[in-house]
Write a protein that holds these residues in place. Sequence first.
Motif, PDB file in Angstrom:
ATOM      1  N   ARG A 245     -31.897  -1.245  -5.420  1.00  0.00           N
ATOM      2  CA  ARG A 245     -32.697  -0.029  -5.332  1.00  0.00           C
ATOM      3  C   ARG A 245     -33.852  -0.031  -6.325  1.00  0.00           C
ATOM      4  N   GLU A 246     -33.588  -0.438  -7.562  1.00  0.00           N
ATOM      5  CA  GLU A 246     -34.583  -0.310  -8.624  1.00  0.00           C
ATOM      6  C   GLU A 246     -35.312  -1.613  -8.942  1.00  0.00           C
ATOM      7  N   GLY A 247     -34.707  -2.743  -8.633  1.00  0.00           N
ATOM      8  CA  GLY A 247     -35.353  -4.022  -8.886  1.00  0.00           C
ATOM      9  C   GLY A 247     -34.882  -4.733 -10.134  1.00  0.00           C
ATOM     10  N   GLY A 248     -34.561  -3.995 -11.170  1.00  0.00           N
ATOM     11  CA  GLY A 248     -34.168  -4.590 -12.433  1.00  0.00           C
ATOM     12  C   GLY A 248     -32.673  -4.815 -12.541  1.00  0.00           C
ATOM     13  N   PRO A 249     -32.181  -5.114 -13.736  1.00  0.00           N
ATOM     14  CA  PRO A 249     -32.960  -5.134 -14.975  1.00  0.00           C
ATOM     15  C   PRO A 249     -33.854  -6.372 -15.067  1.00  0.00           C
ATOM     16  N   TYR A 250     -35.092  -6.152 -15.473  1.00  0.00           N
ATOM     17  CA  TYR A 250     -36.042  -7.249 -15.581  1.00  0.00           C
ATOM     18  C   TYR A 250     -36.006  -7.930 -16.944  1.00  0.00           C
ATOM     19  N   ASP A 521     -42.929   4.171 -15.516  1.00  0.00           N
ATOM     20  CA  ASP A 521     -43.695   5.120 -14.711  1.00  0.00           C
ATOM     21  C   ASP A 521     -42.892   6.338 -14.282  1.00  0.00           C
ATOM     22  N   GLU A 522     -41.675   6.489 -14.815  1.00  0.00           N
ATOM     23  CA  GLU A 522     -40.828   7.550 -14.290  1.00  0.00           C
ATOM     24  C   GLU A 522     -39.805   8.003 -15.317  1.00  0.00           C
ATOM     25  N   TYR A 523     -39.630   9.305 -15.401  1.00  0.00           N
ATOM     26  CA  TYR A 523     -38.504   9.901 -16.119  1.00  0.00           C
ATOM     27  C   TYR A 523     -37.588  10.549 -15.086  1.00  0.00           C
ATOM     28  N   PHE A 524     -36.291  10.340 -15.223  1.00  0.00           N
ATOM     29  CA  PHE A 524     -35.349  11.094 -14.407  1.00  0.00           C
ATOM     30  C   PHE A 524     -35.198  12.492 -14.997  1.00  0.00           C
ATOM     31  N   GLY A 528     -30.534  13.758 -18.798  1.00  0.00           N
ATOM     32  CA  GLY A 528     -31.251  13.886 -20.049  1.00  0.00           C
ATOM     33  C   GLY A 528     -32.693  13.463 -20.099  1.00  0.00           C
ATOM     34  N   GLY A 529     -33.455  13.569 -19.005  1.00  0.00           N
ATOM     35  CA  GLY A 529     -34.824  13.134 -19.046  1.00  0.00           C
ATOM     36  C   GLY A 529     -34.957  11.651 -19.335  1.00  0.00           C
ATOM     37  N   SER A 530     -34.084  10.855 -18.777  1.00  0.00           N
ATOM     38  CA  SER A 530     -34.033   9.422 -19.061  1.00  0.00           C
ATOM     39  C   SER A 530     -35.194   8.678 -18.423  1.00  0.00           C
ATOM     40  N   PRO A 531     -35.823   7.746 -19.168  1.00  0.00           N
ATOM     41  CA  PRO A 531     -36.756   6.827 -18.519  1.00  0.00           C
ATOM     42  C   PRO A 531     -35.984   5.945 -17.538  1.00  0.00           C
ATOM     43  N   ASN A 532     -36.652   5.484 -16.511  1.00  0.00           N
ATOM     44  CA  ASN A 532     -36.013   4.582 -15.559  1.00  0.00           C
ATOM     45  C   ASN A 532     -36.096   3.161 -16.108  1.00  0.00           C
ATOM     46  N   PHE A 533     -35.093   2.752 -16.883  1.00  0.00           N
ATOM     47  CA  PHE A 533     -35.087   1.424 -17.474  1.00  0.00           C
ATOM     48  C   PHE A 533     -34.867   0.326 -16.430  1.00  0.00           C
ATOM     49  N   GLY A 534     -34.484   0.707 -15.225  1.00  0.00           N
ATOM     50  CA  GLY A 534     -34.301  -0.280 -14.172  1.00  0.00           C
ATOM     51  C   GLY A 534     -35.598  -0.843 -13.635  1.00  0.00           C
TER      52      GLY A 534
END
Length: 540
Positions: A245-250, A521-524, A528-534
């Motif tokens: 879905r997300e591509g990562g982890p890169y 480019d995205e916060y969930f 908790g307002g997490s960055p999308n580390f994926g």
Amino acid sequence: MVAQDEALTRRLSRRRLIGTAAMATAGLAVAAACGGKETSSNPGAGRSAGKEEKPRKGGTLIGAQVSDVNMGTGYPFVLLAENPFLNYLPVEPLVRYRNSLEPEMVLAERLEYNADRTKAVITLKPGLTFHNGAPVTPEDYFFGIDLILNPRKYGITGSFQLAGFARFITDMKKVDARTMEFTFDRPRANMTDLFAQLPVVHAASYEDVKNGKAVAGTGPYIFKEWAPGQRLVFTANPNWHLTDREGGPYLDGVEVRFFADQDAMGLAYEAGGLDLILDAPATLAKRYRARTRVGPKRGLVYAGLNVTSPLLRDSRVRRALFLAVDRERFVNELGEGFGTVTVQPWPSSSPAFNPALEASFYDPEKAKQLLKEAGFSQSRPLVIEHRTTQTYVNIASVLKENFEAIGVRAELKGTEATAFLAKLRAREFQDVWVTAHAFSDLTPVTNFQQTFPYQVPNPSFYENPTYLDIIEKLSGIDPLSDEAKRQYERFTQLWLTDPWLLPLQPTVPVALLGAKVRGFDEYFLAPGGSPNFGTIWKAP
């Protein structure tokens, strides 16, 4: 109530509360949240002009934070400011909110409610495993809820923000190896907010979490090492279940370095030695504004008031302090313009948002008048307690100046971060304390039920019957209904005329990126307002 306050109250009562909506899975309307398009102050920052870069694997991202992590007071079931990377990299919830309150499945394959929202059935995805290879089971999720309700049973002291939600669950049972059923005490319109926030870890190895040795989660990066006072290290999860879905982890990994103060961290960033600072100091972020990523408003930096303190029992004194706060200075000087001047916790997308509260409400002369009417006098200074990090020292110092400008003597009292949190949970502040809260971007009643300064009991000892009635009425109704809007209006009047919190500035996440960082480019919205580390990667 004086004439000016009466006029304000009449004006606010005529305004319709506005908001946008999203429909939850079970069909009940809930408040919409800030979308991903608001998350970047410069989406193209750090990219080569005219080139479309494709994600690449490899490299170690070097992160930074000032305070060391806190793993012994209930992590990961309590969201701590001291754990910005630890909150997001190794652990995940059952569902999440990407850019609205429409739940997106993460560890869950299915989330269904019955017609009256008194039950929920959740099925885990097949084949899920923790980082240590153990299967993810319903018992692991039940463990987190039990720990929140009975922390002493697991050697943890203190209370949890999610405890109010957990108490709504009257029964939880395992249906089969992947399915669990929850029964609630009454119809609950906002229980998905719990499932979007509570992460899952391997119950059998939780002692390793408490001792800082390991975190057996399911996230894109695996906890490898914590060297207290030095660094925190993660490696890529080669079996991450969301790669498709997300591509990562890169990244090959993430190394978080701890710094003694903001100045030292800033110097390391300016020397090119850092790739990412979450919750970056405003003064540093201002100088590199093109490299910032600014998330949507999540709550407030605030001063809490102990309404049982002899100095603060009179609501006129608390209203005076409310009017004494120079919010323009907090936002534009201390916050360097990241955020807007406001006195409300709600983001603009919340159904409780009121545009009339997007103002400073700064009136020191009126504040002096209220103190005079109350016959205010002091035999001792008002104590303002704060964390010892420089950000909070600065905030508390300006607040002290604001108070003294209207004739209220005050003194500052710094407390180490872990001890400060313990006092917050134990409700042990004498007069005033300065901290921040999140969760205002979820369903409004969730903010009242789970956030420390709003939940009952709260550190302010605030239990106004009108406030209790507002929470009760909102607990089981559609948050976009006309009845809900009436309750938001009642809250607004109480907020202004009988304050127990002083809004200082909005809490908005500001991340500062290094020149090679891409894909941020995205916060969930939750957890908790997490960055999308994926999706984050690093250019060569």
